[in-house]
Motif scaffolding. Structure first.
Motif, PDB file in Angstrom:
ATOM      1  N   THR A  81      -4.592   2.822  -3.704  1.00  0.00           N
ATOM      2  CA  THR A  81      -3.805   3.394  -2.906  1.00  0.00           C
ATOM      3  C   THR A  81      -3.171   5.099  -3.430  1.00  0.00           C
ATOM      4  O   THR A  81      -2.332   5.339  -2.729  1.00  0.00           O
ATOM      5  CB  THR A  81      -2.831   2.287  -2.569  1.00  0.00           C
ATOM      6  N   LEU A  82      -2.959   4.519  -4.796  1.00  0.00           N
ATOM      7  CA  LEU A  82      -2.124   6.181  -5.653  1.00  0.00           C
ATOM      8  C   LEU A  82      -2.872   6.802  -5.281  1.00  0.00           C
ATOM      9  O   LEU A  82      -2.113   7.280  -5.106  1.00  0.00           O
ATOM     10  CB  LEU A  82      -2.106   4.701  -7.390  1.00  0.00           C
ATOM     11  N   ARG A 133      -5.877  -3.493   6.390  1.00  0.00           N
ATOM     12  CA  ARG A 133      -6.629  -2.495   7.436  1.00  0.00           C
ATOM     13  C   ARG A 133      -6.941  -1.457   6.127  1.00  0.00           C
ATOM     14  O   ARG A 133      -6.556  -1.142   5.061  1.00  0.00           O
ATOM     15  CB  ARG A 133      -5.224  -1.445   8.038  1.00  0.00           C
ATOM     16  N   GLY A 134      -8.413  -0.125   6.179  1.00  0.00           N
ATOM     17  CA  GLY A 134      -8.631   0.263   4.871  1.00  0.00           C
ATOM     18  C   GLY A 134      -7.622   2.022   4.967  1.00  0.00           C
ATOM     19  O   GLY A 134      -6.950   2.155   5.223  1.00  0.00           O
ATOM     20  N   GLN A 135      -8.155   1.937   3.953  1.00  0.00           N
ATOM     21  CA  GLN A 135      -7.180   3.046   3.138  1.00  0.00           C
ATOM     22  C   GLN A 135      -7.571   4.930   4.758  1.00  0.00           C
ATOM     23  O   GLN A 135      -8.825   4.893   4.565  1.00  0.00           O
ATOM     24  CB  GLN A 135      -8.076   3.746   1.979  1.00  0.00           C
ATOM     25  N   ARG A 136      -6.631   5.531   4.433  1.00  0.00           N
ATOM     26  CA  ARG A 136      -6.662   6.685   4.963  1.00  0.00           C
ATOM     27  C   ARG A 136      -6.248   7.827   4.723  1.00  0.00           C
ATOM     28  O   ARG A 136      -5.201   7.701   4.634  1.00  0.00           O
ATOM     29  CB  ARG A 136      -6.478   6.157   6.876  1.00  0.00           C
ATOM     30  N   TYR A 164       2.687   2.430   4.717  1.00  0.00           N
ATOM     31  CA  TYR A 164       1.368   2.635   4.950  1.00  0.00           C
ATOM     32  C   TYR A 164       0.461   1.802   3.752  1.00  0.00           C
ATOM     33  O   TYR A 164      -0.450   0.995   4.036  1.00  0.00           O
ATOM     34  CB  TYR A 164       1.181   4.152   3.679  1.00  0.00           C
ATOM     35  N   ALA A 165       1.291   0.982   3.121  1.00  0.00           N
ATOM     36  CA  ALA A 165       0.718  -0.117   2.328  1.00  0.00           C
ATOM     37  C   ALA A 165       0.494  -1.561   2.232  1.00  0.00           C
ATOM     38  O   ALA A 165      -0.621  -2.184   2.475  1.00  0.00           O
ATOM     39  CB  ALA A 165       1.802  -0.256   0.632  1.00  0.00           C
TER      40      ALA A 165
END
Length: 259
Positions: A81-82, A133-136, A164-165
């Motif tokens: 995420t970061l 939800r996956g990272q995008r 987002y998170a």
């Protein structure tokens, strides 16, 4: 009181009490207890001092709170995420610094508030909040840049980060720890441009120093509370908080245009 008034912005008891309330609420938020409290800091301080002075006063206090929060939540963060958010946040900070003189704080707060409310409505109607939800990259870059920009110009980076998170459905401790590191880095990077724009002076720094003990206590208190909340309580709480934040920002934005 006269001694404090001689070297700080706290010229009377009312101003000091307002500052105490603002710092306490921001500290609870920085500890992990919801972004709504953080957004109340500048508006509350603006009751007794100019908004930009209030923002400059809060930044050194935020850095102190960040240090405590990073230590409290050490080891709890989501690296992906970061990685998706921070590089773009630096771009957003740079844009905020370059456009600070022409950017309307009221406009920024209104746009961020509308986006936050729209996100909550979307998640409620689609009931997507129950599934991770996956990272995008595209989404992360957009919201990271937006969070950096709004954090610089209006101390309102929380809602873009949450948009987002929150759908990632991280463990509450991972979510909070990731948020803590993200905004610790963002606030640290903001120091240089804030100083270059002349927002810091001796009285500002001394006023912030007076508030540091309260900042420490309130941040630890917020962390202690959030560490005892499970995911079934945490995520509804965060969505309610984001709704309140969005409503507050829309109100502030509309009021800023008319007042």
């Amino acid at each position: 009181m006269q001694l404090i008034a001689s070297f700080t912005f706290f010229q009377d008891t009312q101003t000091l009490l307002v500052a105490i309330l603002a710092v306490f609420l921001v500290g609870l938020s920085k500890g992990g207890l919801g972004g709504a409290f953080a957004l109340m800091g500048v508006p509350i301080l603006a009751l007794v001092m100019p908004p930009m002075q209030a923002a400059a006063l809060l930044l050194p206090i935020l850095l102190m709170m960040d240090a405590i929060s990073v230590w409290t939540w050490r080891g709890w963060f989501d690296r992906a995420t970061l990685w998706h958010l921070l590089p773009a946040a630096f771009v957003g900070i740079a844009v905020g610094a370059l456009t600070a003189a022409i950017t309307s704080e009221a406009f920024v707060r209104l746009i961020v508030g509308l986006l936050a409310l729209g996100f909550v409505m979307r998640m409620t109607v689609m009931r997507a909040g129950a599934l991770p939800r996956g990272q995008r990259w595209v989404s992360g870059s957009f919201w990271g840049a937006f969070a950096g920009f709004t954090s610089f110009v209006a101390h309102a980076g929380g809602p873009p980060f949450q948009v987002y998170a929150l759908p990632l459905r991280l463990d509450p401790r991972l979510f909070t720890g990731t948020s803590v590191i993200f905004f610790a880095v963002v606030n640290l990077v903001k120091v240089a441009p804030y100083a270059a724009l002349g927002h810091f002076d001796t009285k500002t720094l001394l006023s912030a120093a007076v508030m540091l003990p309260l900042a420490a206590v309130s941040t630890v208190l917020g962390a202690k509370v959030i560490q005892r909340i499970n995911a079934q309580v945490f995520y509804p709480f965060m969505y309610i908080t984001l709704t309140l934040v969005g409503g507050k920002l829309v109100w502030d934005g509309v009021s800023g245009f008319w007042l």
